[in-house]
Design a protein around this motif. Structure first.
Motif, PDB file in Angstrom:
ATOM      1  N   SER A  47     -56.048 -85.259   3.010  1.00  0.00           N
ATOM      2  CA  SER A  47     -55.971 -85.627   1.596  1.00  0.00           C
ATOM      3  C   SER A  47     -54.881 -84.851   0.869  1.00  0.00           C
ATOM      4  N   GLY A  48     -53.898 -84.433   1.605  1.00  0.00           N
ATOM      5  CA  GLY A  48     -52.794 -83.721   0.980  1.00  0.00           C
ATOM      6  C   GLY A  48     -51.689 -84.687   0.602  1.00  0.00           C
ATOM      7  N   LYS A  49     -50.466 -84.271   0.815  1.00  0.00           N
ATOM      8  CA  LYS A  49     -49.290 -85.077   0.508  1.00  0.00           C
ATOM      9  C   LYS A  49     -49.326 -86.405   1.265  1.00  0.00           C
ATOM     10  N   LEU A  50     -49.854 -86.382   2.487  1.00  0.00           N
ATOM     11  CA  LEU A  50     -49.968 -87.591   3.311  1.00  0.00           C
ATOM     12  C   LEU A  50     -51.440 -87.923   3.515  1.00  0.00           C
ATOM     13  N   ASP A  51     -51.777 -89.208   3.457  1.00  0.00           N
ATOM     14  CA  ASP A  51     -53.160 -89.616   3.701  1.00  0.00           C
ATOM     15  C   ASP A  51     -53.383 -89.847   5.195  1.00  0.00           C
ATOM     16  N   GLY A  52     -54.610 -90.197   5.546  1.00  0.00           N
ATOM     17  CA  GLY A  52     -54.966 -90.395   6.951  1.00  0.00           C
ATOM     18  C   GLY A  52     -54.132 -91.457   7.641  1.00  0.00           C
ATOM     19  N   ASN A  53     -53.833 -92.555   6.939  1.00  0.00           N
ATOM     20  CA  ASN A  53     -53.016 -93.618   7.543  1.00  0.00           C
ATOM     21  C   ASN A  53     -51.616 -93.121   7.872  1.00  0.00           C
ATOM     22  N   ALA A  54     -51.005 -92.387   6.952  1.00  0.00           N
ATOM     23  CA  ALA A  54     -49.643 -91.878   7.176  1.00  0.00           C
ATOM     24  C   ALA A  54     -49.616 -90.869   8.325  1.00  0.00           C
ATOM     25  N   VAL A  55     -50.612 -89.991   8.372  1.00  0.00           N
ATOM     26  CA  VAL A  55     -50.676 -89.002   9.450  1.00  0.00           C
ATOM     27  C   VAL A  55     -50.898 -89.705  10.791  1.00  0.00           C
ATOM     28  N   HIS A  56     -51.770 -90.706  10.803  1.00  0.00           N
ATOM     29  CA  HIS A  56     -52.024 -91.472  12.022  1.00  0.00           C
ATOM     30  C   HIS A  56     -50.731 -92.101  12.548  1.00  0.00           C
ATOM     31  N   LEU A  57     -49.985 -92.748  11.670  1.00  0.00           N
ATOM     32  CA  LEU A  57     -48.728 -93.381  12.092  1.00  0.00           C
ATOM     33  C   LEU A  57     -47.704 -92.355  12.571  1.00  0.00           C
ATOM     34  N   ALA A  58     -47.620 -91.224  11.881  1.00  0.00           N
ATOM     35  CA  ALA A  58     -46.669 -90.182  12.285  1.00  0.00           C
ATOM     36  C   ALA A  58     -47.027 -89.617  13.655  1.00  0.00           C
ATOM     37  N   LEU A  59     -48.312 -89.449  13.927  1.00  0.00           N
ATOM     38  CA  LEU A  59     -48.732 -88.977  15.253  1.00  0.00           C
ATOM     39  C   LEU A  59     -48.436 -90.035  16.315  1.00  0.00           C
ATOM     40  N   LYS A  60     -48.702 -91.291  15.973  1.00  0.00           N
ATOM     41  CA  LYS A  60     -48.478 -92.388  16.921  1.00  0.00           C
ATOM     42  C   LYS A  60     -47.005 -92.473  17.327  1.00  0.00           C
ATOM     43  N   THR A  61     -46.088 -92.258  16.382  1.00  0.00           N
ATOM     44  CA  THR A  61     -44.661 -92.296  16.725  1.00  0.00           C
ATOM     45  C   THR A  61     -44.286 -91.153  17.669  1.00  0.00           C
ATOM     46  N   ARG A  62     -45.095 -90.099  17.678  1.00  0.00           N
ATOM     47  CA  ARG A  62     -44.870 -88.966  18.592  1.00  0.00           C
ATOM     48  C   ARG A  62     -45.677 -89.124  19.888  1.00  0.00           C
ATOM     49  N   LYS A  63     -46.270 -90.304  20.056  1.00  0.00           N
ATOM     50  CA  LYS A  63     -47.079 -90.618  21.236  1.00  0.00           C
ATOM     51  C   LYS A  63     -48.327 -89.734  21.357  1.00  0.00           C
ATOM     52  N   ILE A  64     -48.865 -89.338  20.202  1.00  0.00           N
ATOM     53  CA  ILE A  64     -50.128 -88.606  20.140  1.00  0.00           C
ATOM     54  C   ILE A  64     -51.133 -89.569  19.529  1.00  0.00           C
ATOM     55  N   LEU A  65     -52.127 -89.936  20.321  1.00  0.00           N
ATOM     56  CA  LEU A  65     -53.073 -90.952  19.885  1.00  0.00           C
ATOM     57  C   LEU A  65     -54.373 -90.324  19.395  1.00  0.00           C
ATOM     58  N   VAL A  66     -54.730 -90.681  18.178  1.00  0.00           N
ATOM     59  CA  VAL A  66     -56.008 -90.297  17.584  1.00  0.00           C
ATOM     60  C   VAL A  66     -56.607 -91.562  16.992  1.00  0.00           C
ATOM     61  N   ARG A  67     -57.870 -91.527  16.686  1.00  0.00           N
ATOM     62  CA  ARG A  67     -58.524 -92.721  16.159  1.00  0.00           C
ATOM     63  C   ARG A  67     -58.580 -92.666  14.636  1.00  0.00           C
ATOM     64  N   ASN A  68     -58.067 -93.708  14.014  1.00  0.00           N
ATOM     65  CA  ASN A  68     -58.023 -93.782  12.556  1.00  0.00           C
ATOM     66  C   ASN A  68     -59.304 -94.450  12.050  1.00  0.00           C
ATOM     67  N   PHE A  69     -60.081 -93.706  11.272  1.00  0.00           N
ATOM     68  CA  PHE A  69     -61.320 -94.237  10.715  1.00  0.00           C
ATOM     69  C   PHE A  69     -61.173 -94.591   9.242  1.00  0.00           C
ATOM     70  N   SER A  70     -59.960 -94.564   8.716  1.00  0.00           N
ATOM     71  CA  SER A  70     -59.727 -94.771   7.283  1.00  0.00           C
ATOM     72  C   SER A  70     -60.333 -96.055   6.745  1.00  0.00           C
ATOM     73  N   ASN A  71     -60.307 -97.114   7.525  1.00  0.00           N
ATOM     74  CA  ASN A  71     -60.813 -98.399   7.059  1.00  0.00           C
ATOM     75  C   ASN A  71     -62.193 -98.748   7.617  1.00  0.00           C
ATOM     76  N   ALA A  72     -62.822 -97.813   8.321  1.00  0.00           N
ATOM     77  CA  ALA A  72     -64.117 -98.089   8.951  1.00  0.00           C
ATOM     78  C   ALA A  72     -65.254 -98.126   7.934  1.00  0.00           C
ATOM     79  N   HIS A  73     -65.183 -97.255   6.939  1.00  0.00           N
ATOM     80  CA  HIS A  73     -66.236 -97.157   5.925  1.00  0.00           C
ATOM     81  C   HIS A  73     -65.664 -96.335   4.777  1.00  0.00           C
ATOM     82  N   PRO A  74     -66.032 -96.636   3.531  1.00  0.00           N
ATOM     83  CA  PRO A  74     -65.495 -95.867   2.400  1.00  0.00           C
ATOM     84  C   PRO A  74     -65.710 -94.351   2.512  1.00  0.00           C
ATOM     85  N   LEU A  75     -66.811 -93.933   3.127  1.00  0.00           N
ATOM     86  CA  LEU A  75     -67.049 -92.500   3.279  1.00  0.00           C
ATOM     87  C   LEU A  75     -66.104 -91.847   4.292  1.00  0.00           C
TER      88      LEU A  75
END
Length: 103
Positions: A47-75
Motif C-alpha cells: 500500500s505504498g507508492k505501488l499497489d499490489g497489481n503494480a508490484v505483481h507485474l514488476a515481479l513478473k517482468t523479472r520472472k519472479i512469480l507470486v500470486r496476486n489476490f488483489s481481485n479475489a475479495h475486497p479484503l
C-alpha cells in the motif's frame, strides 16, 4: 494415516524456519504489511507508492512469480501471496522488491 517422507519433512522444516525471516524482511519494506502465517507462504499487502497489481507485474517482468489476490475479495485488495522458497529464491525476491519499491 501415511507419514510424510523424510524428504518432505525436511522441506517442511526448512520452509517453516525460512518463513519468519522472509516475513520480517518483507515487513521491513516500505508500504508492506505482512499477515501472520503458519503456512508455506506469506500474505503481504502493498500500500505504498505501488499497489499490489503494480508490484505483481514488476515481479513478473523479472520472472519472479507470486500470486496476486488483489481481485479475489475486497479484503484482499493489494495483497500478494508469496510462497516460501529456497534461501536463494527468497533473497532474489527481496532484492527485486527492494529495487521495485525504491524506484
Amino acid at each position: 494415516t501415511p507419514k510424510p517422507s523424510s524428504a518432505a519433512s525436511d522441506v517442511y522444516k526448512r520452509q517453516r524456519a525460512d518463513r519468519e525471516p522472509l516475513a520480517a524482511a518483507l515487513a521491513a519494506l516500505p508500504g508492506v504489511r505482512v499477515f501472520p502465517s503458519a503456512a508455506n507462504f506469506v500474505l503481504a499487502r502493498f500500500s505504498g507508492k505501488l499497489d499490489g497489481n503494480a508490484v505483481h507485474l514488476a515481479l513478473k517482468t523479472r520472472k519472479i512469480l507470486v500470486r496476486n489476490f488483489s481481485n479475489a475479495h475486497p479484503l484482499l485488495a493489494n495483497c500478494l501471496r508469496i510462497s516460501v522458497g529456497a534461501p536463494a529464491e527468497n533473497a532474489a525476491l527481496l532484492a527485486a522488491l527492494q529495487e521495485i519499491l525504491s524506484a
